[in-house]
Design a protein around this motif. Sequence first.
Motif, PDB file in Angstrom:
ATOM      1  N   ALA A  99       0.792  -1.237   0.000  1.00 23.73           N
ATOM      2  CA  ALA A  99       0.000   0.000   0.000  1.00 23.73           C
ATOM      3  C   ALA A  99       0.820   1.280   0.000  1.00 23.73           C
ATOM      4  O   ALA A  99       0.262   2.367   0.086  1.00 23.73           O
ATOM      5  N   VAL A 100       2.142   1.184  -0.147  1.00 30.09           N
ATOM      6  CA  VAL A 100       2.966   2.397  -0.154  1.00 30.09           C
ATOM      7  C   VAL A 100       3.065   3.013  -1.546  1.00 30.09           C
ATOM      8  O   VAL A 100       3.468   4.167  -1.702  1.00 30.09           O
ATOM      9  N   ASP A 231       9.297   4.751   0.574  1.00 35.05           N
ATOM     10  CA  ASP A 231       9.219   4.835   2.028  1.00 35.05           C
ATOM     11  C   ASP A 231       8.119   5.793   2.478  1.00 35.05           C
ATOM     12  O   ASP A 231       7.756   6.728   1.758  1.00 35.05           O
ATOM     13  N   ALA A 232       7.581   5.541   3.652  1.00 37.26           N
ATOM     14  CA  ALA A 232       6.596   6.438   4.274  1.00 37.26           C
ATOM     15  C   ALA A 232       6.470   6.063   5.740  1.00 37.26           C
ATOM     16  O   ALA A 232       6.902   4.981   6.171  1.00 37.26           O
ATOM     17  N   ASN A 233       5.875   6.947   6.505  1.00 31.09           N
ATOM     18  CA  ASN A 233       5.591   6.667   7.910  1.00 31.09           C
ATOM     19  C   ASN A 233       4.637   5.479   8.010  1.00 31.09           C
ATOM     20  O   ASN A 233       3.662   5.384   7.256  1.00 31.09           O
ATOM     21  N   SER A 303      10.897   9.233  -0.246  1.00 28.59           N
ATOM     22  CA  SER A 303      10.248   9.423   1.044  1.00 28.59           C
ATOM     23  C   SER A 303       8.933  10.175   0.852  1.00 28.59           C
ATOM     24  O   SER A 303       8.906  11.334   0.435  1.00 28.59           O
ATOM     25  N   LYS A 304       7.822   9.488   1.163  1.00 28.87           N
ATOM     26  CA  LYS A 304       6.498  10.068   0.964  1.00 28.87           C
ATOM     27  C   LYS A 304       5.970  10.718   2.236  1.00 28.87           C
ATOM     28  O   LYS A 304       6.234  10.258   3.350  1.00 28.87           O
ATOM     29  N   SER A 305       5.166  11.760   2.044  1.00 28.90           N
ATOM     30  CA  SER A 305       4.509  12.435   3.145  1.00 28.90           C
ATOM     31  C   SER A 305       3.122  11.840   3.372  1.00 28.90           C
ATOM     32  O   SER A 305       2.713  10.906   2.673  1.00 28.90           O
ATOM     33  N   VAL A 310       5.702  12.383  -2.823  1.00 35.36           N
ATOM     34  CA  VAL A 310       7.131  12.273  -2.511  1.00 35.36           C
ATOM     35  C   VAL A 310       7.649  13.654  -2.145  1.00 35.36           C
ATOM     36  O   VAL A 310       7.523  14.612  -2.917  1.00 35.36           O
ATOM     37  N   ARG A 311       8.213  13.778  -0.954  1.00 36.31           N
ATOM     38  CA  ARG A 311       8.717  15.068  -0.483  1.00 36.31           C
ATOM     39  C   ARG A 311      10.244  15.135  -0.457  1.00 36.31           C
ATOM     40  O   ARG A 311      10.812  16.218  -0.541  1.00 36.31           O
TER      41      ARG A 311
END
Length: 318
Positions: A99-100, A231-233, A303-305, A310-311
Amino acid sequence: MSTSALASKHSPFTELDRDTWSRLASEISVPLTEDELTQLRGLGERIDLEEVSQVYLPISRLLNLYVNAAAGVNDMTNDFLGTSERKVPFIIGVAGSVAVGKSTTARVLQDLLRRWPSTPNVQLITTDGFLYPNAELERRGLMGRKGFPESYNRRALLRFVADVKSGAPVVTTPKYSHLYYDILPEESIAVTAPDVLIVEGLNVLAPAKLSENSSSALSLADFFDFSIYVDANTDDIERWYVERFLKLQQSAFTNPDSYFRRYADLSEDAAIELATSIWKSINEPNLRQNVLPTRGRAKLILSKSHDHKVRRVLLRKN
């Protein structure tokens, strides 16, 4: 270890914010139309043409440089050996959680790379095809751990990628059906000597594990020329997973042939409870134990917010 820690002063990664990264391909126009992007966008993904321009075009430009450099090394090696071996496929691994958005990342990059003159033949496979069939997972008591490393036929997956990297003209891979949630035994996918092969999956960056009787071992990543981790939180990914589950409940799950048809008529509250339970019992433990620890092995980290955008981009220095 957080993504910020990976990009600290003494990190092997160079960190670039979105604006800085976007300028690396500022002279290239977006080759995709909105309709084409819609076909590539995964369920629940919010990627738009601006994101393609600012994030994915620079990646495609960088990858094109890597592919051309690899071709140059191949030519120099042929000159040194006095042979005329053709170049072997350039292989890219794309990893990340359920799901990322790694599947959308892989599809968008495939489409963009196909538009570069040096890489018209870009093929994509997912490691889903190397999951053991459900009957075998049931026999091994692994049905509740589908997606964990032990649920894959690792030997067959390694053999497949090694054959592609060795230059075999045709290599086949099993075909997986998300509708039936199982391998289709009578069907396969042929990979035919691509310029670039993208291999997408949860555990593609996992290191080799030595057995007691083995003095050496190979990992899938040993065959990669480049690798990307999306990647993400973890809390954000859980929310995206639940949102996607609810959308699937109203679409794919309603198909009478769907493995998940029994979930289609659940109330929204019951569906949220079930999706959260699946995430907490299967997907989150797999992410924390097996997927997230491989992040630092990637060449590039997206790195996704919280909004799925992507931030930041982290690029390995070496």
